[in-house]
Structure formats: structure tokens, C-alpha cells
Design an enzyme around this catalytic site. Sequence first.
Site, short mmCIF file in Angstrom:
data_model
loop_
_atom_site.label_atom_id
_atom_site.label_comp_id
_atom_site.label_asym_id
_atom_site.label_seq_id
_atom_site.Cartn_x
_atom_site.Cartn_y
_atom_site.Cartn_z
N GLY A 1 0.80 -1.20 0.00
CA GLY A 1 0.00 0.00 0.00
C GLY A 1 0.84 1.26 0.00
N ASP A 2 2.16 1.10 -0.04
CA ASP A 2 3.07 2.25 -0.07
C ASP A 2 4.28 1.85 -0.90
OD1 ASP A 2 4.38 4.71 0.56
OD2 ASP A 2 3.33 4.78 2.47
N ASP A 3 5.41 2.53 -0.74
CA ASP A 3 6.58 2.22 -1.54
C ASP A 3 7.05 0.79 -1.29
OD1 ASP A 3 6.64 4.92 -2.46
OD2 ASP A 3 7.68 5.49 -0.61
N SER B 1 2.31 -1.65 -6.68
CA SER B 1 1.88 -0.63 -5.72
C SER B 1 1.20 0.51 -6.49
CB SER B 1 3.06 -0.09 -4.92
OG SER B 1 2.61 0.83 -3.95
#
Length: 471
Positions: free
Chosen positions: A255-257, A288
Site C-alpha cells: 500500500g506504499d513504496d 503498488s
Amino acid sequence: MKLCSQVIGAISLVLILGSLNVKVVECKVGRGLKNTEYYAINCRKHSAVLTDFGGVGDGKTSNTKAFQSAIRKLGQYASDGGAQLIVPPGKWLTGPFNLTSHFTLFLHKDAVILASQVESEWPQLPVLPSYGRGRDAPGGRFSSLIFGTHLTDVVITGHNGTIDGQGSYWWDKFHKNQLNLTRPYMIEIMYSDQIQISNLTLVNSPSWFVHPIYSSNITIKGLTILAPVDSPNTDGIDPDSCTNTRIEDCYIVSGDDCVAVKSGWDEYGIKFGKPTQHLVIRRLTCISPDSAMIALGSEMSGGIQDVRVEDITAINTQSAVRIKTAVGRGGYVKDIFVKGMTLSTMKYVFWMTGSYGSHPDPAFDPKALPNITGINYRDVVATNVTYSAKLEGISNDPFTGICISNVSIQVSEQKKKLQWNCTDVAGVTSNVTPNTCQLLPEKGKFDCPFPNDKLSIENVQLKTCSIKKVF
């Protein structure tokens, strides 16, 4: 509890067959003895199984005391060849526990470590000195599930066993703004040397998954990291103020890098002054949709230098290798080398941001400008792309020394008319389609540089270690 002077733990016939029954045995050599092998920076002389310490793998019974007791006992063997703790088949519910030096935590392929959702089980830690506050909240932070500090020679590995952070409890509190402390990370190792994290499946971390910080000589290999693509701040791997790190052969859905390279936040990172340097990332696959495959920053105030990235793949990801910084960060991002990117369904291929302005507090120095220079990309194939590039430096502080060569970008049906949006940047390009912006002119046929030498961490050879099992 039974300990063996040779690496033995004790596992029944069905460790091969996949059963959940485990038999603890004393150290012996004889008929029916076979080995299961794994690869590590160092092998161990002593061994034990979690069940030796009262562990119960039913997914309901807390094993926090069992893990803590086992590691405390096995830590006594640090000066005598080290020790390993085997997590056998089962579901092992636990709160946080701290590792020790000259130690291996080994997960059987059918072992699942489940993070407790009982908040009182999670110790509180002070804020990190290079951040000055908690990332989620100004106060302290919760301990990571698996934590260690001031350690030497630590291995967390397995035959693709699973660690489940059960992060939904924490994500819900984050979304409801109910946190007074920063959420736990899954694995955090601080002020340590010779670290290996490999061959595991990590799922649903409360926040960042793997966070080595203020550490050196780190090998991260063969991880499968999975979180819902809408889960908050579930970065995959975050090397932070670390030297000599190798990340390879990892698959991350986040959900992020997928990988976020960091070195401290604004005035705190500047004062702490510990860069991330000598980092190699290769054979990474990332999904992502709202973040980057690899982010450099935004917390980069201690500096980021000598990062070598090659043979990486992004699918349905917002951007590839992105630089994130802002006025007040100070520090630098320089000598970045990227070679061989295969990208599919991207919003941006190239994205650099000089206005990523989240700050720990109002005390940052507006005169602390980051130095972004020596950024090299080559050999890129991208399909189904919305924007080729968005490159925004800082007024009176341009990003310089950008080199982009041998790039083929196929834009999507939703393509934007302005494919290259460039401000306050300088550099050169070669053999790039579609055509680049005026600030990055075509300068004939050449390849952007990529180092020929090897980092010392690349020369580290893993040893063949064994767990002996009797049936």
C-alpha cells in the site's frame, strides 16, 4: 528443554511430509538422521525448538513468553558458536520479542508467526533520534514485532515460513486517528552489523515491514511481502541510515513504496548525520498502484549516496525509481545508478519531487536545501504509461546531473498531451522515446554510467547450514 551442541532441533518425519506434528529429541547421531539445509551468513553450533520452551502452535495461545525465554536462554551461547531457534509447523501467536547476537530465527515452511492484536503486549520505545518524533504521532512508538538493537550476526530466515502482522487492527486505528504512538513495524534491527533477512513470506504489517536502521552489512533476499494495496504506510523494505546493504530477489505488493531508502527527517536527520550509502537492489518485482517501486526519501536528510539498482520490474505501480524531497530536508541524493527496468501500467516512468513537504514540526530550516545530483537511468522498457516523466526540482536549487538513455515508453490510451513535464532540472538524454523536455536535451548516442566495481556486501557468500531432524 533440550539443547544440542550440533545444530539439531528436532523435528519428526513429517517435517518433510508437511504434517503439523513435531517431536522434540535429544542430540544424537544414528539411523534415520537426515538434514534440512538453508543458507546463512553463519551457521550455529546450538539449536532448540520453540516447543522446548512451552510454545503452543494453536493460533490462540500466547507464545510471547516462550519466544522471550528461548532467546534469552540461547543468547548464552553467543560466544560458543551461536544458537538457532526453530519455529516448527503451527500458528504461533505472540507479542513482540527481542533478538540476540550470533543467533538465527528459523521458520519451517508450515510455521506462521501471528502478531498479537492485544495492544498492552506491545512495549513502548522512544522516538528515533534521526526523526525527532513518531512517524504517525508526535510521541514515542510501539516496538516492532521482531526487534533488536546493538547486535552482531543475526539471521531471520526459513523455508518460506510466514510472519503475519495482522495489521487490520492498527490500520483501523490509524484511519480513525486514534493513535497516540507510532504503529509497530514488523521487523526492525537497530545499531547492528551483519544482518540477514531471507526466504520468508511477510504479510499484513501494521506499518513498515522490514526496517534496518543505523546498521551495516545487511543482506535481504528472497522475501515475499504482501499487503492490501490500500493499506496505510505498508512499505516493504526501508533501509534507513544504513551502509552496505544488498536487497535482491524480492516480490512486494504494498500500500506504499515497495522499497523506501531513508536517512532521517529534516533538522533531526541533519543533526544525526548518518547517510544510507553503498546499497544494491536487484531482481525486485513490485505492485503498488499508489506509490513507487523504489523511493529515495522523502526522509533523506542524512544523505543517500551510491545506490545501484538493476533488473527490476513494476506492474500497476504509480512510479518506478522516485526521488522525494523538499525545502528543509537538507542532505543529498547523489550517485544513483539504475539499469534495466521493465514497467507495465504506470502513471509515471520518471518522477522527481522537490515539494514533498511533510515535516516533523515547524522548526525545520527553510535554508536547508537538498543536493540532488548524479541521477542515472538506462535501459528502460515501459508500456501502458500515462505520463513519461514529471521532474520538478526546487527553485534556486535545481536537480542536476540527470542522465537518461536507451528508454522506450509506450503511452496508454489515457495518455496526457504533455508527456515530459520538467522544471528546475538539468541533464542529458540519449535514445529516449517519446522525446524529452528542453531541459534534458538529446546529446547523441551514449549509455548513462553504471559502476563496474562490486560493493563489499556483494562479495558476502552465504554458507550452507543444516537443521538435523530425527524420525
